[in-house]
Design an enzyme around this catalytic site. Structure first.
Site, mmCIF file in Angstrom:
data_model
loop_
_atom_site.group_PDB
_atom_site.id
_atom_site.type_symbol
_atom_site.label_atom_id
_atom_site.label_comp_id
_atom_site.label_asym_id
_atom_site.label_seq_id
_atom_site.Cartn_x
_atom_site.Cartn_y
_atom_site.Cartn_z
ATOM 1 N N ARG A 1 0.796 -1.228 0.000
ATOM 2 C CA ARG A 1 0.000 0.000 0.000
ATOM 3 C C ARG A 1 0.835 1.286 0.000
ATOM 4 O O ARG A 1 0.335 2.353 0.323
ATOM 5 C CB ARG A 1 -0.985 -0.012 1.149
ATOM 6 C CG ARG A 1 -0.299 -0.206 2.467
ATOM 7 C CD ARG A 1 -1.331 -0.475 3.512
ATOM 8 N NE ARG A 1 -0.689 -0.497 4.792
ATOM 9 C CZ ARG A 1 -1.250 -0.115 5.892
ATOM 10 N NH1 ARG A 1 -2.476 0.335 5.898
ATOM 11 N NH2 ARG A 1 -0.605 -0.171 7.028
ATOM 12 N N GLU B 1 -5.660 3.561 5.965
ATOM 13 C CA GLU B 1 -5.844 5.006 5.933
ATOM 14 C C GLU B 1 -5.954 5.491 4.478
ATOM 15 O O GLU B 1 -5.169 5.099 3.637
ATOM 16 C CB GLU B 1 -4.627 5.663 6.590
ATOM 17 C CG GLU B 1 -4.619 7.163 6.512
ATOM 18 C CD GLU B 1 -3.200 7.732 6.709
ATOM 19 O OE1 GLU B 1 -2.494 7.277 7.636
ATOM 20 O OE2 GLU B 1 -2.821 8.627 5.935
#
Ligand code: AMO
Length: 430
Positions: free
Chosen positions: A218, A353
Protein backbone atom coordinates in the site's frame (compact mmCIF):
# COMPACT_ATOMS: atom_id res chain seq x y z
CA UNK A 1 -15.96 4.78 -41.41
CA UNK A 2 -14.78 2.91 -38.32
CA UNK A 3 -17.29 2.60 -35.50
CA UNK A 4 -16.67 1.46 -31.91
CA UNK A 5 -17.31 -2.26 -31.45
CA UNK A 6 -20.09 -1.71 -28.92
CA UNK A 7 -22.00 0.14 -31.64
CA UNK A 8 -22.06 -2.94 -33.84
CA UNK A 9 -25.60 -4.20 -33.23
CA UNK A 10 -27.72 -6.77 -35.10
CA UNK A 11 -29.95 -3.99 -36.41
CA UNK A 12 -27.28 -2.41 -38.62
CA UNK A 13 -26.43 -3.89 -41.99
CA UNK A 14 -22.77 -3.07 -42.38
CA UNK A 15 -19.94 -2.07 -40.08
CA UNK A 16 -16.27 -1.23 -40.23
CA UNK A 17 -14.30 -1.84 -37.07
CA UNK A 18 -10.66 -1.69 -36.02
CA UNK A 19 -9.00 -3.29 -33.05
CA UNK A 20 -6.80 -6.09 -31.76
CA UNK A 21 -7.08 -9.81 -32.55
CA UNK A 22 -8.16 -11.15 -29.15
CA UNK A 23 -8.57 -14.80 -30.10
CA UNK A 24 -8.54 -16.99 -33.18
CA UNK A 25 -10.34 -20.32 -33.55
CA UNK A 26 -9.78 -22.22 -36.80
CA UNK A 27 -12.35 -24.96 -37.38
CA UNK A 28 -11.26 -25.89 -40.89
CA UNK A 29 -14.01 -24.53 -43.09
CA UNK A 30 -14.74 -21.73 -40.65
CA UNK A 31 -12.45 -19.32 -38.79
CA UNK A 32 -13.70 -17.30 -35.84
CA UNK A 33 -11.86 -14.19 -34.78
CA UNK A 34 -12.66 -12.19 -31.68
CA UNK A 35 -11.71 -8.55 -32.31
CA UNK A 36 -11.38 -6.21 -29.36
CA UNK A 37 -11.31 -2.45 -28.99
CA UNK A 38 -11.74 -0.46 -25.78
CA UNK A 39 -15.53 -0.67 -26.01
CA UNK A 40 -15.91 -4.43 -26.39
CA UNK A 41 -15.46 -7.58 -28.42
CA UNK A 42 -17.07 -8.74 -31.67
CA UNK A 43 -16.90 -12.06 -33.45
CA UNK A 44 -15.68 -11.96 -37.04
CA UNK A 45 -16.58 -15.15 -38.90
CA UNK A 46 -14.86 -16.19 -42.10
CA UNK A 47 -16.43 -18.94 -44.19
CA UNK A 48 -13.56 -20.24 -46.28
CA UNK A 49 -15.68 -21.20 -49.27
CA UNK A 50 -17.33 -17.80 -49.49
CA UNK A 51 -14.72 -15.24 -48.37
CA UNK A 52 -12.75 -13.16 -50.90
CA UNK A 53 -9.19 -14.37 -51.52
CA UNK A 54 -7.62 -11.24 -49.97
CA UNK A 55 -9.60 -11.77 -46.75
CA UNK A 56 -8.52 -15.40 -46.54
CA UNK A 57 -4.91 -14.48 -47.09
CA UNK A 58 -4.87 -11.80 -44.37
CA UNK A 59 -6.81 -14.02 -41.97
CA UNK A 60 -4.30 -16.81 -42.44
CA UNK A 61 -1.29 -14.54 -41.90
CA UNK A 62 -2.51 -12.54 -38.91
CA UNK A 63 -1.20 -13.27 -35.40
CA UNK A 64 -3.00 -12.70 -32.09
CA UNK A 65 -2.86 -9.12 -30.75
CA UNK A 66 -2.19 -7.65 -34.21
CA UNK A 67 -4.17 -4.52 -35.10
CA UNK A 68 -6.67 -5.15 -37.87
CA UNK A 69 -9.32 -3.21 -39.73
CA UNK A 70 -12.36 -5.22 -40.80
CA UNK A 71 -15.46 -4.26 -42.77
CA UNK A 72 -18.44 -6.39 -43.67
CA UNK A 73 -22.05 -7.31 -43.08
CA UNK A 74 -23.55 -7.71 -39.62
CA UNK A 75 -25.63 -10.77 -38.76
CA UNK A 76 -27.61 -11.58 -35.63
CA UNK A 77 -26.18 -14.75 -34.02
CA UNK A 78 -27.36 -15.90 -30.61
CA UNK A 79 -24.18 -17.73 -29.66
CA UNK A 80 -21.74 -14.90 -30.48
CA UNK A 81 -20.73 -12.29 -27.85
CA UNK A 82 -23.23 -9.43 -28.01
CA UNK A 83 -25.58 -11.55 -30.16
CA UNK A 84 -24.03 -10.56 -33.51
CA UNK A 85 -21.13 -11.26 -35.82
CA UNK A 86 -19.37 -9.62 -38.72
CA UNK A 87 -18.88 -11.41 -42.08
CA UNK A 88 -15.98 -9.52 -43.62
CA UNK A 89 -15.46 -8.47 -47.21
CA UNK A 90 -12.24 -6.66 -46.27
CA UNK A 91 -9.72 -7.70 -43.61
CA UNK A 92 -6.58 -5.57 -43.36
CA UNK A 93 -3.60 -6.17 -41.08
CA UNK A 94 -2.76 -2.65 -39.93
CA UNK A 95 0.06 -3.54 -37.54
CA UNK A 96 1.30 -7.07 -36.98
CA UNK A 97 2.05 -8.39 -33.49
CA UNK A 98 5.32 -10.23 -32.90
CA UNK A 99 5.29 -13.62 -31.23
CA UNK A 100 5.71 -15.02 -28.71
CA UNK A 101 3.92 -12.42 -26.60
CA UNK A 102 5.68 -11.47 -23.34
CA UNK A 103 2.27 -11.76 -21.67
CA UNK A 104 -0.88 -13.69 -22.49
CA UNK A 105 -3.65 -11.15 -22.94
CA UNK A 106 -6.44 -13.74 -22.72
CA UNK A 107 -4.92 -15.02 -19.45
CA UNK A 108 -4.80 -18.70 -20.30
CA UNK A 109 -1.27 -18.51 -18.92
CA UNK A 110 -1.36 -16.67 -15.58
CA UNK A 111 1.35 -14.06 -14.93
CA UNK A 112 2.67 -12.64 -11.66
CA UNK A 113 2.43 -8.91 -10.98
CA UNK A 114 6.05 -8.18 -11.89
CA UNK A 115 5.71 -9.79 -15.31
CA UNK A 116 2.46 -7.90 -15.84
CA UNK A 117 4.02 -4.56 -14.88
CA UNK A 118 7.04 -5.19 -17.10
CA UNK A 119 4.70 -5.52 -20.09
CA UNK A 120 2.08 -3.11 -18.78
CA UNK A 121 0.89 -1.93 -22.21
CA UNK A 122 -0.12 -5.53 -22.92
CA UNK A 123 -1.43 -6.12 -19.42
CA UNK A 124 -3.91 -3.25 -19.70
CA UNK A 125 -5.20 -4.69 -22.96
CA UNK A 126 -6.98 -7.20 -20.72
CA UNK A 127 -10.53 -5.87 -20.34
CA UNK A 128 -10.48 -6.77 -16.63
CA UNK A 129 -7.32 -4.70 -16.05
CA UNK A 130 -8.37 -1.80 -18.29
CA UNK A 131 -11.56 -1.65 -16.19
CA UNK A 132 -9.53 -0.52 -13.15
CA UNK A 133 -8.37 2.51 -15.11
CA UNK A 134 -11.83 3.27 -16.44
CA UNK A 135 -12.96 3.44 -12.82
CA UNK A 136 -9.94 5.51 -11.81
CA UNK A 137 -10.70 7.94 -14.62
CA UNK A 138 -14.31 8.26 -13.40
CA UNK A 139 -13.10 8.76 -9.80
CA UNK A 140 -10.86 11.62 -11.00
CA UNK A 141 -13.58 13.19 -13.15
CA UNK A 142 -16.00 12.96 -10.21
CA UNK A 143 -13.56 14.93 -8.06
CA UNK A 144 -13.18 17.70 -10.66
CA UNK A 145 -17.00 17.92 -10.98
CA UNK A 146 -17.46 17.97 -7.23
CA UNK A 147 -14.98 20.78 -6.60
CA UNK A 148 -16.00 22.85 -9.59
CA UNK A 149 -19.64 22.72 -8.51
CA UNK A 150 -18.64 23.94 -5.07
CA UNK A 151 -16.63 26.90 -6.37
CA UNK A 152 -13.12 25.57 -5.66
CA UNK A 153 -10.18 26.87 -7.67
CA UNK A 154 -8.01 24.19 -9.22
CA UNK A 155 -4.36 24.99 -8.49
CA UNK A 156 -1.04 23.50 -9.58
CA UNK A 157 1.82 23.70 -7.12
CA UNK A 158 5.50 23.07 -7.90
CA UNK A 159 6.90 19.57 -7.67
CA UNK A 160 10.51 20.76 -7.45
CA UNK A 161 10.98 22.27 -4.01
CA UNK A 162 13.62 23.20 -1.47
CA UNK A 163 12.02 21.96 1.77
CA UNK A 164 10.32 18.93 3.30
CA UNK A 165 6.72 19.21 4.45
CA UNK A 166 5.83 15.88 5.99
CA UNK A 167 7.81 14.28 8.77
CA UNK A 168 8.33 10.54 8.69
CA UNK A 169 9.19 9.89 5.07
CA UNK A 170 12.39 10.80 3.31
CA UNK A 171 12.80 13.14 0.39
CA UNK A 172 14.10 12.38 -3.07
CA UNK A 173 16.99 14.80 -3.73
CA UNK A 174 17.41 15.94 -7.32
CA UNK A 175 20.20 17.68 -9.22
CA UNK A 176 18.97 21.25 -9.65
CA UNK A 177 21.84 23.37 -11.02
CA UNK A 178 23.91 24.63 -8.04
CA UNK A 179 21.11 24.30 -5.51
CA UNK A 180 19.80 21.56 -3.30
CA UNK A 181 16.29 20.57 -4.37
CA UNK A 182 13.81 17.74 -3.84
CA UNK A 183 10.70 16.21 -5.34
CA UNK A 184 7.76 17.51 -3.34
CA UNK A 185 6.15 15.24 -0.74
CA UNK A 186 2.87 17.16 -0.68
CA UNK A 187 1.36 20.47 -1.89
CA UNK A 188 0.83 21.25 1.81
CA UNK A 189 2.81 24.49 2.12
CA UNK A 190 1.63 25.85 -1.22
CA UNK A 191 -2.06 25.21 -0.68
CA UNK A 192 -1.75 26.93 2.70
CA UNK A 193 0.01 29.91 1.09
CA UNK A 194 -2.93 30.21 -1.31
CA UNK A 195 -5.14 30.82 1.72
CA UNK A 196 -3.02 33.93 2.46
CA UNK A 197 -3.50 34.83 -1.22
CA UNK A 198 -7.26 34.96 -0.63
CA UNK A 199 -8.29 32.01 -2.83
CA UNK A 200 -10.36 30.56 0.06
CA UNK A 201 -11.17 27.17 -1.55
CA UNK A 202 -8.55 25.32 -3.56
CA UNK A 203 -7.91 21.77 -4.74
CA UNK A 204 -5.15 20.03 -6.62
CA UNK A 205 -4.90 16.52 -8.03
CA UNK A 206 -1.27 15.75 -8.64
CA UNK A 207 1.79 13.64 -7.88
CA UNK A 208 3.44 13.38 -4.48
CA UNK A 209 6.85 11.80 -4.01
CA UNK A 210 7.80 9.75 -0.97
CA UNK A 211 11.12 8.03 -0.53
CA UNK A 212 9.45 5.18 1.37
CA UNK A 213 12.04 2.54 2.17
CA UNK A 214 9.48 -0.19 2.56
CA UNK A 215 8.16 -2.20 -0.30
CA UNK A 216 4.59 -2.77 0.85
CA UNK A 217 1.29 -3.46 -0.91
CA UNK A 218 0.00 0.00 0.00
CA UNK A 219 2.97 2.32 -0.44
CA UNK A 220 4.27 3.89 -3.64
CA UNK A 221 7.22 6.18 -4.18
CA UNK A 222 5.16 8.29 -6.55
CA UNK A 223 1.49 8.57 -5.63
CA UNK A 224 -1.39 10.83 -6.63
CA UNK A 225 -2.95 13.03 -4.02
CA UNK A 226 -6.26 14.85 -4.07
CA UNK A 227 -5.46 17.91 -1.95
CA UNK A 228 -7.88 20.45 -0.51
CA UNK A 229 -7.52 23.64 1.53
CA UNK A 230 -10.36 25.88 2.72
CA UNK A 231 -10.28 29.24 4.53
CA UNK A 232 -12.50 30.25 7.43
CA UNK A 233 -13.03 26.53 8.01
CA UNK A 234 -12.13 24.16 10.82
CA UNK A 235 -11.36 20.45 10.78
CA UNK A 236 -15.07 19.54 11.09
CA UNK A 237 -15.91 21.59 8.00
CA UNK A 238 -13.31 19.89 5.83
CA UNK A 239 -14.13 16.42 7.15
CA UNK A 240 -17.63 17.03 5.84
CA UNK A 241 -16.26 17.94 2.41
CA UNK A 242 -14.09 14.82 2.43
CA UNK A 243 -16.85 12.35 3.28
CA UNK A 244 -19.18 13.97 0.76
CA UNK A 245 -16.51 13.75 -1.93
CA UNK A 246 -15.82 10.07 -1.30
CA UNK A 247 -19.54 9.22 -1.24
CA UNK A 248 -19.92 11.17 -4.51
CA UNK A 249 -17.01 9.36 -6.16
CA UNK A 250 -18.49 5.98 -5.24
CA UNK A 251 -21.92 7.08 -6.50
CA UNK A 252 -20.45 8.20 -9.83
CA UNK A 253 -18.66 4.85 -10.24
CA UNK A 254 -21.87 2.96 -9.39
CA UNK A 255 -23.73 5.07 -11.92
CA UNK A 256 -21.26 5.27 -14.82
CA UNK A 257 -19.01 2.23 -14.49
CA UNK A 258 -21.37 -0.75 -14.27
CA UNK A 259 -19.68 -2.40 -17.29
CA UNK A 260 -16.21 -1.95 -15.79
CA UNK A 261 -17.38 -3.32 -12.43
CA UNK A 262 -18.96 -6.33 -14.15
CA UNK A 263 -15.75 -6.89 -16.13
CA UNK A 264 -13.83 -7.03 -12.85
CA UNK A 265 -16.36 -9.39 -11.29
CA UNK A 266 -17.40 -6.88 -8.62
CA UNK A 267 -20.86 -8.13 -7.72
CA UNK A 268 -21.80 -5.89 -4.85
CA UNK A 269 -20.73 -2.28 -5.02
CA UNK A 270 -21.81 -0.46 -1.92
CA UNK A 271 -21.83 3.34 -1.94
CA UNK A 272 -20.78 4.64 1.50
CA UNK A 273 -23.12 7.12 3.13
CA UNK A 274 -21.96 10.41 4.64
CA UNK A 275 -21.55 11.28 7.47
CA UNK A 276 -18.93 8.67 8.34
CA UNK A 277 -18.65 7.72 12.03
CA UNK A 278 -16.01 9.52 14.11
CA UNK A 279 -13.89 7.82 16.75
CA UNK A 280 -11.39 9.54 19.04
CA UNK A 281 -7.77 8.42 18.71
CA UNK A 282 -7.71 7.34 22.41
CA UNK A 283 -10.75 5.07 21.86
CA UNK A 284 -9.25 3.66 18.67
CA UNK A 285 -6.10 2.73 20.61
CA UNK A 286 -8.22 0.99 23.22
CA UNK A 287 -9.94 -1.12 20.55
CA UNK A 288 -6.58 -2.05 19.02
CA UNK A 289 -5.03 -2.84 22.43
CA UNK A 290 -7.80 -5.35 23.12
CA UNK A 291 -7.34 -7.12 19.78
CA UNK A 292 -3.71 -7.24 18.73
CA UNK A 293 -0.74 -9.04 20.22
CA UNK A 294 1.90 -6.32 20.07
CA UNK A 295 1.76 -3.69 22.86
CA UNK A 296 0.14 -0.38 21.86
CA UNK A 297 -0.50 2.75 23.93
CA UNK A 298 -1.62 6.36 23.54
CA UNK A 299 1.07 8.31 21.71
CA UNK A 300 1.90 5.46 19.30
CA UNK A 301 1.33 5.62 15.58
CA UNK A 302 -1.17 3.06 14.36
CA UNK A 303 0.60 -0.05 13.06
CA UNK A 304 -0.91 -2.04 10.19
CA UNK A 305 -2.39 -4.69 12.56
CA UNK A 306 -3.79 -1.88 14.75
CA UNK A 307 -5.44 -0.22 11.73
CA UNK A 308 -6.89 -3.56 10.70
CA UNK A 309 -8.24 -4.29 14.18
CA UNK A 310 -9.94 -0.90 14.42
CA UNK A 311 -11.19 -1.20 10.83
CA UNK A 312 -12.76 -4.62 11.59
CA UNK A 313 -14.56 -3.11 14.55
CA UNK A 314 -15.82 -0.07 12.58
CA UNK A 315 -16.71 -2.04 9.43
CA UNK A 316 -17.13 1.00 7.16
CA UNK A 317 -15.39 4.27 6.27
CA UNK A 318 -14.71 6.29 9.43
CA UNK A 319 -12.67 9.13 10.87
CA UNK A 320 -10.12 8.97 13.68
CA UNK A 321 -10.07 12.39 15.36
CA UNK A 322 -8.36 14.15 18.29
CA UNK A 323 -4.81 12.93 17.72
CA UNK A 324 -1.91 13.58 20.10
CA UNK A 325 -0.10 16.71 18.87
CA UNK A 326 3.22 14.90 19.34
CA UNK A 327 2.58 12.50 16.43
CA UNK A 328 1.08 14.99 13.97
CA UNK A 329 2.91 17.51 11.77
CA UNK A 330 3.78 21.02 13.03
CA UNK A 331 0.97 22.58 10.99
CA UNK A 332 -1.84 20.83 12.95
CA UNK A 333 -3.81 23.12 15.26
CA UNK A 334 -3.74 22.12 18.95
CA UNK A 335 -6.99 22.35 20.94
CA UNK A 336 -6.97 25.60 22.98
CA UNK A 337 -8.04 23.83 26.20
CA UNK A 338 -5.78 20.79 25.74
CA UNK A 339 -2.78 21.47 23.47
CA UNK A 340 -1.54 17.88 23.86
CA UNK A 341 -4.38 16.95 21.47
CA UNK A 342 -4.86 18.52 18.05
CA UNK A 343 -7.55 19.14 15.46
CA UNK A 344 -6.15 16.54 13.09
CA UNK A 345 -7.94 13.56 11.59
CA UNK A 346 -7.42 10.51 9.44
CA UNK A 347 -10.13 9.16 7.19
CA UNK A 348 -10.03 5.39 7.10
CA UNK A 349 -11.33 2.55 4.99
CA UNK A 350 -11.62 -0.62 7.12
CA UNK A 351 -8.47 -1.87 5.33
CA UNK A 352 -6.26 1.25 5.63
CA UNK A 353 -5.84 5.01 5.93
CA UNK A 354 -7.09 6.94 2.91
CA UNK A 355 -6.62 10.54 3.98
CA UNK A 356 -5.04 12.82 6.58
CA UNK A 357 -5.98 16.37 7.38
CA UNK A 358 -6.32 19.03 10.04
CA UNK A 359 -7.26 22.51 10.93
CA UNK A 360 -3.95 24.34 10.53
CA UNK A 361 -2.07 26.67 12.79
CA UNK A 362 -2.62 30.12 11.25
CA UNK A 363 -0.86 32.17 13.97
CA UNK A 364 2.69 32.98 12.89
CA UNK A 365 4.36 32.74 16.30
CA UNK A 366 2.66 29.50 17.30
CA UNK A 367 3.67 27.99 13.96
CA UNK A 368 7.34 28.92 14.50
CA UNK A 369 7.15 27.40 17.96
CA UNK A 370 5.68 24.17 16.61
CA UNK A 371 8.26 23.93 13.82
CA UNK A 372 11.02 24.28 16.43
CA UNK A 373 9.35 21.77 18.73
CA UNK A 374 9.59 19.18 15.94
CA UNK A 375 13.34 19.79 15.74
CA UNK A 376 13.07 21.64 12.40
CA UNK A 377 14.72 24.93 11.52
CA UNK A 378 12.25 27.80 10.84
CA UNK A 379 14.86 29.42 8.57
CA UNK A 380 14.24 26.65 6.05
CA UNK A 381 10.56 27.63 6.00
CA UNK A 382 10.90 31.39 5.50
CA UNK A 383 8.96 31.46 2.23
CA UNK A 384 6.16 29.53 3.94
CA UNK A 385 6.17 31.49 7.20
CA UNK A 386 6.14 34.92 5.56
CA UNK A 387 2.46 34.84 4.48
CA UNK A 388 1.47 34.05 8.07
CA UNK A 389 2.68 37.55 9.08
CA UNK A 390 0.61 39.32 6.43
CA UNK A 391 -3.00 38.34 7.12
CA UNK A 392 -3.54 34.58 7.15
CA UNK A 393 -7.14 33.44 7.64
CA UNK A 394 -7.92 30.39 9.76
CA UNK A 395 -7.99 27.36 7.46
CA UNK A 396 -8.13 23.59 7.23
CA UNK A 397 -7.58 20.90 4.62
CA UNK A 398 -6.65 17.35 3.77
CA UNK A 399 -4.89 15.05 1.30
CA UNK A 400 -6.61 11.94 -0.07
CA UNK A 401 -4.58 9.18 -1.71
CA UNK A 402 -6.03 8.39 -5.15
CA UNK A 403 -4.49 4.93 -5.46
CA UNK A 404 -5.62 3.82 -2.01
CA UNK A 405 -9.09 5.12 -2.76
CA UNK A 406 -9.30 3.10 -6.00
CA UNK A 407 -7.59 0.08 -4.42
CA UNK A 408 -10.07 -0.13 -1.54
CA UNK A 409 -13.03 0.74 -3.75
CA UNK A 410 -12.29 -2.21 -6.06
CA UNK A 411 -10.88 -4.61 -3.47
CA UNK A 412 -7.46 -4.74 -5.18
CA UNK A 413 -4.79 -6.62 -3.24
CA UNK A 414 -1.82 -4.49 -4.25
CA UNK A 415 -1.73 -0.70 -4.68
CA UNK A 416 0.39 -1.18 -7.81
CA UNK A 417 -2.70 -2.53 -9.57
CA UNK A 418 -4.26 0.92 -9.30
CA UNK A 419 -1.32 2.63 -11.06
CA UNK A 420 -0.47 2.36 -14.74
CA UNK A 421 3.30 2.54 -14.24
CA UNK A 422 4.01 2.21 -10.51
CA UNK A 423 7.19 3.52 -8.91
CA UNK A 424 8.50 1.46 -6.04
CA UNK A 425 11.84 0.64 -4.47
CA UNK A 426 12.76 -1.65 -7.34
CA UNK A 427 10.84 -0.20 -10.23
CA UNK A 428 11.58 2.89 -12.33
CA UNK A 429 11.02 1.18 -15.69
CA UNK A 430 8.78 1.17 -17.68
P1 AMO B 1 -0.23 12.14 4.35
O1 AMO B 1 1.24 12.07 4.36
O2 AMO B 1 -0.95 11.34 5.39
O3 AMO B 1 -0.71 13.65 4.55
O4 AMO B 1 -0.76 11.73 2.91
C1 AMO B 1 -2.12 11.83 2.58
C2 AMO B 1 -2.63 10.58 1.91
O5 AMO B 1 -1.86 10.32 0.72
C3 AMO B 1 -1.71 8.93 0.54
N1 AMO B 1 -0.28 8.58 0.57
C4 AMO B 1 0.27 7.55 -0.10
N2 AMO B 1 -0.26 6.64 -0.92
C5 AMO B 1 0.56 5.70 -1.44
N3 AMO B 1 1.88 5.63 -1.18
C6 AMO B 1 2.47 6.53 -0.36
N4 AMO B 1 3.77 6.46 -0.12
C7 AMO B 1 1.65 7.55 0.23
N5 AMO B 1 1.88 8.57 1.08
C8 AMO B 1 0.70 9.18 1.26
C9 AMO B 1 -2.43 8.24 1.68
C10 AMO B 1 -2.48 9.30 2.73
O6 AMO B 1 -3.56 9.14 3.62
N6 AMO B 1 -0.04 17.14 3.80
C11 AMO B 1 -0.83 16.04 4.36
C12 AMO B 1 -2.28 16.17 3.99
C13 AMO B 1 -2.96 17.37 4.63
O7 AMO B 1 -2.88 17.51 5.86
O8 AMO B 1 -3.56 18.14 3.88
C14 AMO B 1 -0.25 14.72 3.85
O9 AMO B 1 0.43 14.66 2.87
O10 AMO B 1 -3.73 7.88 1.23
Amino acid sequence: MRIPINEVTPDIERAEIAGWVHEVRDLGGLTFFLIRDRTGIVQVTIVKKKAPAAVLEAAKAVSRESVVRVAGTVKAIDKAPGGRELNPDTFEIVSACASPLPLDVVEKVPADLDTRLDARFLDVRKPRVAAVFKVRSAVTAAAYDFFTQRGFYNITSPKIVAAATEGGTELFPIAYFEKEAFLNQSPQLYKQMMMAAGFEKVFEIGPIFRAEEHNTVRHLNEATSIDVEVSFADHEDVMKILEELVAHQYAVVADRCSDALAEMGVEEFEVPKAPFPRIAYADAIEIAAGKIEEPIACGDDLSTPAERAIGDEMGEHYFIVDWPSAIRPYYAMPYEDDPAICKAFDMMHPRMELSSGAQRVHQHDLLVEQIQAKGLNPENFEFYLQPFAYGMPPHAGWGLGMERLVMTMLGLQNIREAVLFPRDRHRVVP
